[in-house]
Enzyme design. Structure first.
Site, PDB file in Angstrom:
ATOM      1  N   HIS A  13      -5.005 -16.671  -5.394  1.00 34.54           N
ATOM      2  CA  HIS A  13      -5.892 -15.889  -4.531  1.00 34.54           C
ATOM      3  C   HIS A  13      -7.182 -16.633  -4.169  1.00 34.54           C
ATOM      4  CE1 HIS A  13      -7.380 -15.598  -8.526  1.00 34.54           C
ATOM      5  NE2 HIS A  13      -8.505 -15.060  -8.097  1.00 34.54           N
ATOM      6  N   ASP A  14      -7.422 -17.792  -4.776  1.00 33.30           N
ATOM      7  CA  ASP A  14      -8.610 -18.595  -4.457  1.00 33.30           C
ATOM      8  C   ASP A  14      -8.269 -19.792  -3.574  1.00 33.30           C
ATOM      9  OD1 ASP A  14     -10.228 -17.019  -6.081  1.00 33.30           O
ATOM     10  OD2 ASP A  14      -9.996 -18.329  -7.828  1.00 33.30           O
TER      11      ASP A  14
ATOM     12  N   ASP B  45     -10.240 -15.575 -16.930  1.00 35.34           N
ATOM     13  CA  ASP B  45     -11.068 -16.045 -15.819  1.00 35.34           C
ATOM     14  C   ASP B  45     -12.178 -16.984 -16.286  1.00 35.34           C
ATOM     15  OD1 ASP B  45     -11.601 -15.599 -12.907  1.00 35.34           O
ATOM     16  OD2 ASP B  45     -13.546 -14.915 -13.659  1.00 35.34           O
TER      17      ASP B  45
ATOM     18  N   ASP C 211      -3.733   3.982   2.725  1.00 39.21           N
ATOM     19  CA  ASP C 211      -5.176   3.980   2.979  1.00 39.21           C
ATOM     20  C   ASP C 211      -5.642   2.564   3.351  1.00 39.21           C
ATOM     21  OD1 ASP C 211      -4.951   2.708   0.570  1.00 39.21           O
ATOM     22  OD2 ASP C 211      -6.459   3.911  -0.476  1.00 39.21           O
TER      23      ASP C 211
ATOM     24  N   ASP D  75       0.847  -1.194   0.000  1.00 43.89           N
ATOM     25  CA  ASP D  75       0.000   0.000   0.000  1.00 43.89           C
ATOM     26  C   ASP D  75       0.889   1.253   0.000  1.00 43.89           C
ATOM     27  OD1 ASP D  75      -1.870   1.963   0.458  1.00 43.89           O
ATOM     28  OD2 ASP D  75      -2.250   1.379   2.553  1.00 43.89           O
TER      29      ASP D  75
ATOM     30  N   ASP E 272      -5.412  -9.937 -15.863  1.00 44.53           N
ATOM     31  CA  ASP E 272      -6.519 -10.857 -15.654  1.00 44.53           C
ATOM     32  C   ASP E 272      -7.659 -10.389 -16.552  1.00 44.53           C
ATOM     33  OD1 ASP E 272      -8.208 -12.777 -14.316  1.00 44.53           O
ATOM     34  OD2 ASP E 272      -6.921 -12.516 -12.574  1.00 44.53           O
TER      35      ASP E 272
ATOM     36  N   GLU F  72      -8.221 -20.050 -17.225  1.00 50.30           N
ATOM     37  CA  GLU F  72      -8.620 -20.633 -15.937  1.00 50.30           C
ATOM     38  C   GLU F  72      -9.809 -21.549 -16.171  1.00 50.30           C
ATOM     39  OE1 GLU F  72     -10.165 -19.816 -11.438  1.00 50.30           O
ATOM     40  OE2 GLU F  72     -11.118 -18.954 -13.180  1.00 50.30           O
TER      41      GLU F  72
END
Ligand code: TEU
Ligand code: CA
Length: 560
Positions: free
Chosen positions: A325-326, A199, A25, A21, A98, A252
């Protein structure tokens, strides 16, 4: 086998929301990625895959896109993305976006038009149907729980959404939809993007009869996974867009065995460079999300071997991955996140870099990040996890405690907590409270620590990547399974033009003995006399002999 840059590449996946980051924030952003390019170069990766950074209301963390040609405010600007691309290219690192084109956000302009009236020019951009007997058009279920259809009062019809109701499915039967999507793809390629991860791309062709499903997982998938026109659509897309560029494409593809996969990746098909398979990361969830079972190594070996042999026979290619990430963290699943955390993380990394295919490393995997230990079901952020918890609570079969245990093992949030850079508050990810809770073990597991320690997981990954670059056998060597029946050890050869590799992986937390003499037929042809140990996750200088003892989670790569 044709030479391609993406066969030689190691890909690093960045989930921008949780990577770094830059403006404090609490949300990772593109400038945060720019700040870490040195780190990526130091690790040695050749390409970066960015999870979606397009404009999005973030119902599913960017997988619900409202504008394909704009950047999400929280992540920065188009200029930031261009700068990131240029700076990566200066270091010879490619960048892959992606591409989410099975569905859009319901806040995409196409859908806002589409829902207005039945005769709107965009009506057929999505899949609208009349209800049946006062309910949805059929029994299909969404991946995130609940029905896959949402009723829209304005026109008294239902629209299909295989994911959340804010992710309506596009109607690929409509040629205009395809043309508009191809324009998006060309636009990004012209900008200089090096490829795409597509995706759920094998869900784009729905069986137009819209019959009730009979198989769980989710109900109806036999009518929308690998559907009737999927290859026609993909070939049309490929020929109109990325096949005219030197691009890498990764489809994917859930619900896919190797035979189905070959239709996408056998070289002469010219559809995708490779796919993202699922079977090998689902071996501990055979009874569904809420049931956890141990890994049966034999099953993993059989599966990987079948893929390796059939890909070889068809000049096909694949991605190699354990984490994304899944997926919950692999060291907490197929490894041991307790006393053998480092050893098992390195062992799994060895497998990833020594099979034939393109390795994908997910942020944090290279330092052996583990699953989380949230104390409250309300701490989970992920839409899928919340959907499952809601459904399971309704069923009433699980106590709150059990649900917490399951979610801590299974949730996608395991991969989505912020990256651990150091042991400062919020792990150097941000100076403000992050958008999602931290994994509380960051004081022990972080990049700064790994960079300082000789035997860190990071250093080991760095070595794996550099070996892959030095020896072509890692890329093109032929795979051969050894010790087929062994329950604890995964052993195989890679046979190349100049060198051969022998890879030994102990998946158990015990010391085990192996006897390669038993592999008589295979061993006969081999000359191990000047075998050399290239890399091991234990301090050892042992010579290769045919009878060996492997320490808990030991991994060795011999060259001969
Ligand atoms: O994932 C598709 C997919 O198959 C997942 O739903 C997967 O089965 C599940 O998460 C495993 O727990 C892709 C994206 O990677 C995911 O993040 C998105 O939520 C989904 O598509 C919808 O775009
Ligand atoms: Ca930020």
């Amino acid at each position: 086998m044709h030479k391609k840059w993406w066969k030689e590449a190691v890909v690093y996946q960045i989930y921008p929301r949780s990577f770094n980051d830059s403006n404090n924030d609490g949300i990772g952003d593109l400038r945060g990625v720019i700040e870490k390019i040195d780190y990526l170069e130091d690790l040695g990766v050749d390409a970066v895959w960015l999870n979606p950074v397009y404009k999005s209301p973030n119902d599913d963390n960017g997988y619900d896109i409202s504008d394909y040609r704009a950047i999400m405010d929280e992540f920065g600007t188009m200029e930031d993305l261009e700068e990131l691309m240029e700076k990566l290219h200066e270091r010879d690192i490619r960048i892959i976006m992606d591409l989410v084109i099975n569905h859009t956000s319901d806040e995409h302009q196409w859908f806002e038009e589409s829902r207005k009236s039945k005769d709107n020019p965009y009506r057929d951009y999505y899949i609208w149907k009349d209800g049946k007997n006062g309910g949805p058009p059929n029994n299909w279920r969404s991946f995130f729980g609940g029905p896959a259809w949402e009723y829209d009062e304005q026109t008294d019809q239902y629209y299909l959404h295989l994911f959340s109701k804010k992710q309506p499915d596009l109607n690929w039967e409509n040629e205009k939809v395809r043309r508009d999507l191809f324009d998006v793809i060309k636009w990004w390629l012209e900008k200089g993007i090096d490829g795409f991860r597509l995706d759920v791309i094998n869900l784009i062709s729905k069986d137009q009869r819209f019959l009730d499903g009979t198989k769980e997982g989710p109900l109806g998938f036999e009518y929308f996974a690998n559907g009737p026109r999927v290859h026609e659509f993909i070939k049309e897309m490929a020929d109109n867009t990325y096949n005219n560029y030197d691009a890498m494409t990764v489809g994917e593809t859930p619900f896919l065995d190797i035979d189905e996969a070959l239709k996408f990746v056998a070289e002469d098909r010219e559809e995708f460079s490779m796919v993202i398979p699922f079977e090998h990361v689902e071996l501990d969830r055979k009874e569904g999300w809420a049931e956890i079972n141990d890994l049966d190594l034999k099953e993993l070996k059989d599966l990987m071997s079948e893929w390796q042999y059939k890909l070889e026979a068809n000049n096909g290619w694949t991605s190699l991955y354990f984490c994304n990430h899944d997926q919950p963290r692999i060291v907490s699943r197929y490894g041991d996140d307790g006393i053998y955390r480092k050893e098992s993380a390195k062992m799994l990394g060895t497998m990833l870099h020594t099979l034939k295919g393109t390795p994908f490393i997910y942020q944090g995997e290279e330092i052996g990040m583990t699953n989380i230990n949230f104390k409250d079901l309300n701490d989970f952020d992920d839409i899928e996890t919340r959907g499952y918890i809601k459904d399971l609570k309704k069923d009433g079969d699980f106590s709150e405690e059990e649900l917490l245990r399951i979610a801590n093992y299974r949730s996608r949030d395991n991969a989505r907590t912020p990256m651990h850079w150091n042991d400062d508050k919020y792990a150097g990810f941000s100076e403000s409270e992050p958008w999602i809770k931290m994994n509380d073990n960051y004081p022990e597991i972080n990049v700064e620590k790994d960079l300082q320690s000789e035997d860190s997981v990071f250093n080991y990954y760095q070595k794996l990547i550099s070996l892959r670059k030095e020896y072509p056998v890692f890329v093109d060597g032929k795979y051969k399974l050894l010790l087929e029946k062994d329950q604890d050890v995964y052993a195989y050869l890679r046979e190349g033009k100049d060198n051969n590799l022998l890879v030994l992986l102990n998946f158990s937390s015990e010391e085990v003995k192996i006897d390669l003499c038993k592999e008589f037929e295979i061993i006969e042809e081999l000359d191990f006399s000047d075998a050399e140990l290239m890399l091991s996750n234990y301090q050892t200088d042992k010579d290769l002999s045919l009878k060996l003892k492997l320490k808990p989670f030991e991994a060795d790569i011999y060259k001969y």
